[in-house]
Design an enzyme around this catalytic site. Structure first.
Site, mmCIF file in Angstrom:
data_model
loop_
_atom_site.group_PDB
_atom_site.id
_atom_site.type_symbol
_atom_site.label_atom_id
_atom_site.label_comp_id
_atom_site.label_asym_id
_atom_site.label_seq_id
_atom_site.Cartn_x
_atom_site.Cartn_y
_atom_site.Cartn_z
ATOM 1 N N GLU A 65 8.556 6.562 3.893
ATOM 2 C CA GLU A 65 7.789 7.284 2.879
ATOM 3 C C GLU A 65 6.365 6.754 2.744
ATOM 4 O OE1 GLU A 65 8.020 8.419 -1.899
ATOM 5 O OE2 GLU A 65 9.604 7.237 -0.958
ATOM 6 N N GLY B 116 5.797 3.133 12.043
ATOM 7 C CA GLY B 116 6.842 3.353 11.040
ATOM 8 C C GLY B 116 6.851 4.816 10.636
ATOM 9 N N PRO C 137 -2.849 13.962 -9.557
ATOM 10 C CA PRO C 137 -3.164 15.392 -9.567
ATOM 11 C C PRO C 137 -1.960 16.332 -9.558
ATOM 12 C CG PRO C 137 -3.375 14.540 -7.341
ATOM 13 C CD PRO C 137 -2.995 13.371 -8.208
ATOM 14 N N CYS D 66 10.312 15.592 -11.986
ATOM 15 C CA CYS D 66 11.127 14.374 -11.868
ATOM 16 C C CYS D 66 10.859 13.406 -13.016
ATOM 17 C CB CYS D 66 10.868 13.696 -10.525
ATOM 18 S SG CYS D 66 9.142 13.246 -10.246
ATOM 19 N N ASN D 67 9.657 13.479 -13.613
ATOM 20 C CA ASN D 67 9.294 12.533 -14.664
ATOM 21 C C ASN D 67 9.364 13.095 -16.079
ATOM 22 O OD1 ASN D 67 8.826 10.185 -13.186
ATOM 23 N ND2 ASN D 67 6.794 10.875 -12.577
#
Length: 424
Positions: A192, A189, A115, A51-52
């Site tokens: 995420e 909750g 990591p 994703c990065n």
């Protein structure tokens, strides 16, 4: 060094997320869809797509592998090289090696020391081997990258401090409770942040995890993934009585836990210590709760202070980590340079083996029938002579290779040996 290593890529520093999505190669790195085929200009290739970052590593002669890799990459996504190039960084040889080592060691990550990237790099290497695109250099380079990452983690503290809100919350809980395995936790909750905190709690060995959410189905779903238990939101305070660690991260517009509620809970708990972490915004737990005896309440601002301190510590450790990367880059460079010797050493050994076999056959023919013991003795002697004859020219080349102040010595030595021994 005949082979050239090229690394081209985009990451979170050079391209916004919508650009990284546009050029992602996640679906183009299986054996059936491999985006950077080997053959021709490209001898070896590896694709890392997260994703990065999206990075392509290629090996071949000269600059053609880099050019071809760019063309293949753009074509795989139905774009042009001109659209891709403004966002690219491009490294060659030592700089490519150093960058890869930094990536593997999480020194180039959005979160320093995280990591996940090492596992992603290992998965990328596995796909490259499955696609038969990893050869001698990429195999050696990736295994070295993994060992460099291990050195960085074992010899520095670059990954030792909590730098995420959820992780910092659990690290604080571990400071309050020495033995996490004897304590219960309740997650309020099911978003995420709550899930990340719960995962860290489970890794810390907490005895029991329960999840409460206004939507009970969401609580059940998260509890199932964690191997925990879902509890109805309406029964929240009754379950707090036997809970030691509370992590709250709901989307409620106002506080859901107040001082008077916790007074009743603490009385029923006989005032045993209780640790509450409020990572919601707006806050779920009224600040006045922290005035109660044996109640330890931390909100997101407290945790941000911890995270910022730890990030500063990691940055200091990163200086030491980069020194390790530089050392290992030099070692890999020397190995690459040593490949210059290999064809000549192999040719020299093969020449000696061929002469030995020819002369041994002549000798045995002249001697006539001999027993097995005599034949074996002659073979051992002939083989030993060849090794001794080869020792000096091989040592000569290796000695010139280790003359680091003048790399040209290596090429001159190789050329001399090939001329003296008439190696084609």
């Amino acid at each position: 060094m005949n082979s050239t290593i090229h690394l081209i890529g985009i990451n979170h520093r050079t391209a916004a997320v919508e650009v990284r999505e546009k050029f992602a190669l996640t679906n183009f790195c299986s054996p059936e869809t491999w985006a950077i085929p080997t053959g021709g200009d490209i001898g070896e290739s590896l694709i890392l797509s997260t994703c990065n970052r999206v990075e392509v590593l290629v090996v071949g002669e000269g600059d053609r592998p880099r050019i071809r890799a760019l063309e293949y990459w753009a074509k795989a996504r139905g774009k042009s090289v001109d659209e891709l190039e403004p966002y690219l960084y491009q490294y060659r040889n030592d700089e490519a090696i150093r960058h890869l080592f930094n990536v593997a060691s999480s020194l180039d990550s959005l979160v320093l020391g995280e990591p996940q990237i090492l596992g992603q790099l290992k998965a990328a290497y596995r796909k490259a081997t499955q696609s038969h695109s990893a050869g001698t250099i990429i195999n050696r380079l990736l295994h070295k990258a993994f060992s460099v990452a291990k050195r960085v983690r074992s010899e520095t503290g670059v990954a030792s401090s909590a730098v995420s809100i959820s992780y910092a919350a659990v690290e604080l809980a571990k400071q309050i409770f020495d033995d996490m395995g004897s304590h219960n936790a309740l997650i309020i909750g099911a978003g995420e942040m709550a899930e990340l905190a719960a995962l860290h709690l489970r890794q810390a060995g907490v005895k029991r995890i329960r999840v409460s959410n206004r939507t009970f189905a969401r609580a059940e779903e998260l509890a199932h993934r964690l191997g925990g238990e879902a509890v109805p939101f309406e029964q929240l305070f009754s379950h707090l009585v036997d809970t030691d660690i509370v992590i709250s991260s709901t989307g409620a517009p106002d506080a859901i836990i107040h001082e008077k509620d916790m007074k009743d809970v603490m009385k029923k708990r006989k005032h045993r210590p209780m640790f509450l972490i409020d990572i919601a915004m707006p806050r779920d737990i009224a600040p006045s709760v922290n005035t109660l005896d044996n109640v330890y309440l931390y909100d997101i601002d407290d945790l941000k202070e911890v995270v910022e301190e730890h990030i500063a510590e990691r940055r200091k450790e990163a200086v030491r980590a980069r020194a390790i990367v530089d050392e290992e880059t030099l070692a890999f460079h020397q190995w690459m340079e040593s490949l210059t010797l290999q064809p000549t050493i192999v040719a020299l050994v093969e020449r000696g083996q061929r002469i030995m076999e020819e002369e041994l056959a002549k000798t045995l023919h002249r001697l006539g029938p001999v027993d097995e013991h005599t034949r074996e003795a002659l073979e051992i002697m002939a083989s030993s002579l060849v090794r001794r004859f080869n020792h000096e020219p091989i040592s000569f080349m290796k000695d010139r290779f280790h003359e680091a102040d003048n790399p040209e010595y290596t090429l001159q030595a190789v050329d001399t040996v090939r001329r003296v021994f008439n190696l084609k």
